[in-house]
Design a protein around this motif. Structure first.
Motif, short mmCIF file in Angstrom:
data_model
loop_
_atom_site.label_atom_id
_atom_site.label_comp_id
_atom_site.label_asym_id
_atom_site.label_seq_id
_atom_site.Cartn_x
_atom_site.Cartn_y
_atom_site.Cartn_z
N MET A 274 103.89 15.64 7.00
CA MET A 274 104.20 16.50 6.79
C MET A 274 104.42 17.21 5.03
SD MET A 274 107.82 18.13 8.65
CE MET A 274 106.97 16.85 10.21
N PRO A 275 104.10 18.62 5.34
CA PRO A 275 104.56 19.36 4.14
C PRO A 275 105.20 19.20 3.13
CG PRO A 275 104.72 20.48 5.54
CD PRO A 275 103.77 19.34 6.11
N PRO A 276 106.32 19.20 1.31
CA PRO A 276 107.36 19.05 1.03
C PRO A 276 108.14 20.75 1.45
CG PRO A 276 106.03 19.64 -0.40
CD PRO A 276 104.35 19.55 0.91
N ASP A 277 107.25 21.68 2.43
CA ASP A 277 108.46 22.72 2.59
C ASP A 277 109.19 22.51 4.33
OD1 ASP A 277 106.00 22.69 3.87
OD2 ASP A 277 105.76 25.13 3.74
N ALA A 278 108.52 21.09 4.35
CA ALA A 278 109.94 20.66 5.59
C ALA A 278 110.96 20.94 5.43
CB ALA A 278 109.23 19.64 6.29
N LEU A 279 111.58 20.59 4.32
CA LEU A 279 113.22 21.21 4.34
C LEU A 279 113.32 22.97 4.11
CD1 LEU A 279 113.71 19.09 1.32
CD2 LEU A 279 113.72 18.47 3.19
N PRO A 280 114.86 22.79 4.96
CA PRO A 280 114.79 24.50 5.52
C PRO A 280 115.21 25.23 4.48
CG PRO A 280 116.35 23.20 6.53
CD PRO A 280 115.53 21.76 5.71
N ASP A 281 114.86 26.48 3.89
CA ASP A 281 115.00 27.26 3.13
C ASP A 281 116.69 27.86 3.00
OD1 ASP A 281 112.70 27.01 1.63
OD2 ASP A 281 111.77 29.38 3.02
N GLN A 282 117.37 27.47 4.51
CA GLN A 282 118.68 28.15 4.55
C GLN A 282 118.75 26.43 5.67
OE1 GLN A 282 119.93 30.44 3.47
NE2 GLN A 282 118.41 31.88 2.21
N PRO A 283 119.01 25.81 4.62
CA PRO A 283 120.30 24.91 5.76
C PRO A 283 121.84 24.99 6.06
CG PRO A 283 120.38 24.58 3.46
CD PRO A 283 119.59 25.65 3.34
N LYS A 284 121.31 24.81 6.96
CA LYS A 284 122.40 24.47 8.42
C LYS A 284 123.52 23.21 8.83
CE LYS A 284 120.94 27.03 12.07
NZ LYS A 284 120.34 27.87 13.36
N GLN A 285 124.64 22.98 9.10
CA GLN A 285 125.25 21.99 9.80
C GLN A 285 124.12 22.42 11.48
OE1 GLN A 285 126.59 19.87 9.39
NE2 GLN A 285 126.90 18.39 10.82
N GLN A 286 123.72 21.43 11.99
CA GLN A 286 122.66 21.07 13.24
C GLN A 286 123.42 20.35 14.33
OE1 GLN A 286 119.46 23.13 13.51
NE2 GLN A 286 119.61 24.06 11.61
N LEU A 287 124.33 19.37 13.84
CA LEU A 287 124.73 18.82 14.53
C LEU A 287 126.32 18.86 14.88
CD1 LEU A 287 123.90 15.07 13.63
CD2 LEU A 287 122.97 16.52 15.36
N PRO A 288 126.89 18.83 16.51
CA PRO A 288 128.35 19.81 16.67
C PRO A 288 129.18 18.14 16.13
CG PRO A 288 127.16 18.19 18.66
CD PRO A 288 126.27 18.73 17.55
N ARG A 289 130.31 18.83 15.62
CA ARG A 289 131.30 17.44 15.71
C ARG A 289 131.58 15.96 16.64
NH1 ARG A 289 136.57 16.55 18.05
NH2 ARG A 289 137.98 15.54 16.68
N GLU A 290 131.13 16.69 17.87
CA GLU A 290 131.47 15.55 18.49
C GLU A 290 130.43 14.38 18.20
OE1 GLU A 290 133.44 18.46 20.14
OE2 GLU A 290 131.39 18.82 19.59
N ALA A 291 129.03 14.48 17.44
CA ALA A 291 128.05 13.29 17.35
C ALA A 291 128.79 12.57 16.22
CB ALA A 291 127.50 14.26 16.35
N TYR A 292 130.14 12.67 16.15
CA TYR A 292 130.36 12.04 14.66
C TYR A 292 131.52 10.73 15.60
CZ TYR A 292 127.84 14.62 11.44
OH TYR A 292 126.01 15.83 11.11
N VAL A 293 132.25 11.48 16.34
CA VAL A 293 132.97 10.72 16.81
C VAL A 293 133.44 10.38 18.22
CG1 VAL A 293 134.50 11.90 15.08
CG2 VAL A 293 134.53 13.21 17.46
N SER A 294 131.80 11.08 18.92
CA SER A 294 132.75 10.82 20.65
C SER A 294 132.17 9.30 20.59
CB SER A 294 131.46 11.69 21.34
OG SER A 294 131.28 11.35 22.85
N ASP A 295 132.33 8.46 21.85
CA ASP A 295 131.70 7.07 22.02
C ASP A 295 130.87 7.68 23.03
OD1 ASP A 295 133.75 5.51 20.77
OD2 ASP A 295 135.42 5.53 22.75
N SER A 296 130.54 8.83 23.98
CA SER A 296 129.56 9.33 24.84
C SER A 296 128.34 9.22 23.46
CB SER A 296 129.76 10.77 25.76
OG SER A 296 130.36 11.51 24.70
#
Length: 393
Positions: free
Chosen positions: A1-23
């Protein structure tokens, strides 16, 4: 994958639940870790026929073993009779794999060899159809990886990563593995630690008294499939997006370097999705693997190699801030001084990751704008998008 695969305008993609939710954690076990390549060891762990290591890859318990012909094999760690776990930990199984429950015997290639009282109890058993369930195994630079599914393409997963210059032959007589496996017990979600490792924006600030940078404009991340490689342009000789670190990087450090440390490929960080961190440098090599325990706890297991006859402070577990002699793990509960006073950058990272995890417990938690550029926080956006590829819609 080329180096421009990194987004120009990065942002948070995951919700808070992704880090604290057991499910969410349980879903990751089933749909992410069970469908990725996991670090299983190094080729030197499998020198003789019968040498094995057991690995947990998401929901699957796996075995990697050297067979009688010298080939590496991977199987699911369960007997084909009642599903009993066959092997534990690591070691040498001998000439066969024997189920401890009913003594079913398998060759090292997974074929069913013997069944006690077969004529009386299993007269219709087809041994050829009752081999161990297979998994996939791949080797990259003496590093062994395993995938729960058979016939997976390891080369496709590596992609162009195989073309990146590599500094160390871990099987070389110049290197020896340090006797201590260092294990950190960190009170954070595994993704919090991963994101900290690929955050180029924090190096000059959190680590100002330890690493001292580099600043975001001297960081580079490049994408290789789902994997990423980082290096710093502060070092000499960086050309064409390939890390080239010369001997001058070690001058004045007082550290013994590995022979040919001035050759291309030294330094940097290789982040192999989802949980493996490779850190080569002129003074040795480390392999760190994250083992998610639950939504809020991660074990970080670190193996280190150094020039023969030389070990560093950070390679002796008992000398690392937070060492708990009872468990043999590094824990924040056992710190005796503030992390920013330890002079240890890994302790600083653990400290800030645990602060992040505590902040995530608040329903009011929200992420603002992310730092742009290949050396900022764009890699975090890319990583989160990769996580979402494996998650249920």
């Amino acid at each position: 994958m080329p180096p421009d695969a990194l987004p120009d305008q990065p942002k948070q993609q995951l919700p808070r639940e992704a880090y604290v939710s057991d499910s969410w954690y349980e879903a990751e076990q089933k749909t992410l870790f069970s469908k990725c390549w996991s670090f299983a060891g190094v080729t030197m762990d499998f020198t003789e026929p019968g040498d094995f290591r057991t690995i947990q890859a998401g929901a699957y318990a796996l075995i990697v073993i050297r067979d009688a012909n010298g080939d590496l094999r991977a199987f699911h760690n369960q007997c084909r009779h009642r599903g009993t776990e066959l092997l534990e930990g690591c070691g040498n199984a001998g000439k066969t794999i024997v189920c401890p429950y009913h003594n079913w015997v398998y060759n090292l290639d997974g074929a069913l060899r013997g069944v006690p009282a077969q004529r009386e109890c299993f007269p219709d058993l087809d041994k050829k159809a009752t081999a161990l369930f297979g998994a996939s195994v791949g080797v990259f630079r003496n590093l062994v990886f395993v995938h729960p599914e058979p016939d997976q393409s390891f080369d496709a997963w590596l992609g162009d990563l195989a073309q990146i210059p590599w500094p160390h032959d871990l099987a070389s007589s110049e290197l020896q593995e340090n006797p201590d496996d260092v294990v950190y017990e960190i009170n954070c979600n595994w993704k919090v630690f991963f994101e900290n490792a690929i955050d180029g924006y924090h190096l000059a600030y959190l680590h100002k008294d330890t690493l001292g940078g580099p600043t975001h404009d001297k960081n580079l991340w490049e994408v290789f499939g789902h994997n990423m490689v980082w290096w710093s342009t502060e070092r000499e000789g960086v050309k064409h997006r390939i890390p080239q670190f010369v001997e001058s990087s070690a001058k004045g450090s007082g550290l013994k370097t590995v022979r040919n440390a001035e050759t291309p490929g030294y330094g940097g960080v290789y982040m192999l999705f989802p949980t493996t961190i490779l850190t080569p440098n002129p003074w040795g090599f480390s392999i760190s693997t994250m083992e998610p325990v639950d939504a809020n706890t991660t074990l970080l297991r670190v193996r280190n190699w150094s020039p023969k006859g030389w070990f560093t402070y950070t390679h002796r577990a008992a000398d690392i801030p937070g060492y708990d002699p009872e468990s043999g793990r590094i824990k924040s509960s056992h710190w005796t001084q503030h992390p920013l006073e330890t002079g240890d950058f890994q302790t600083e990272d653990v400290w800030v990751c645990e602060k992040m995890q505590r902040a995530l417990q608040s329903p009011r938690y929200q992420v603002g704008p992310l730092a742009k550029g290949a050396g900022g926080e764009a890699a975090i956006d890319f990583f989160q998008q990769t996580v979402l590829e494996f998650m249920p819609k």
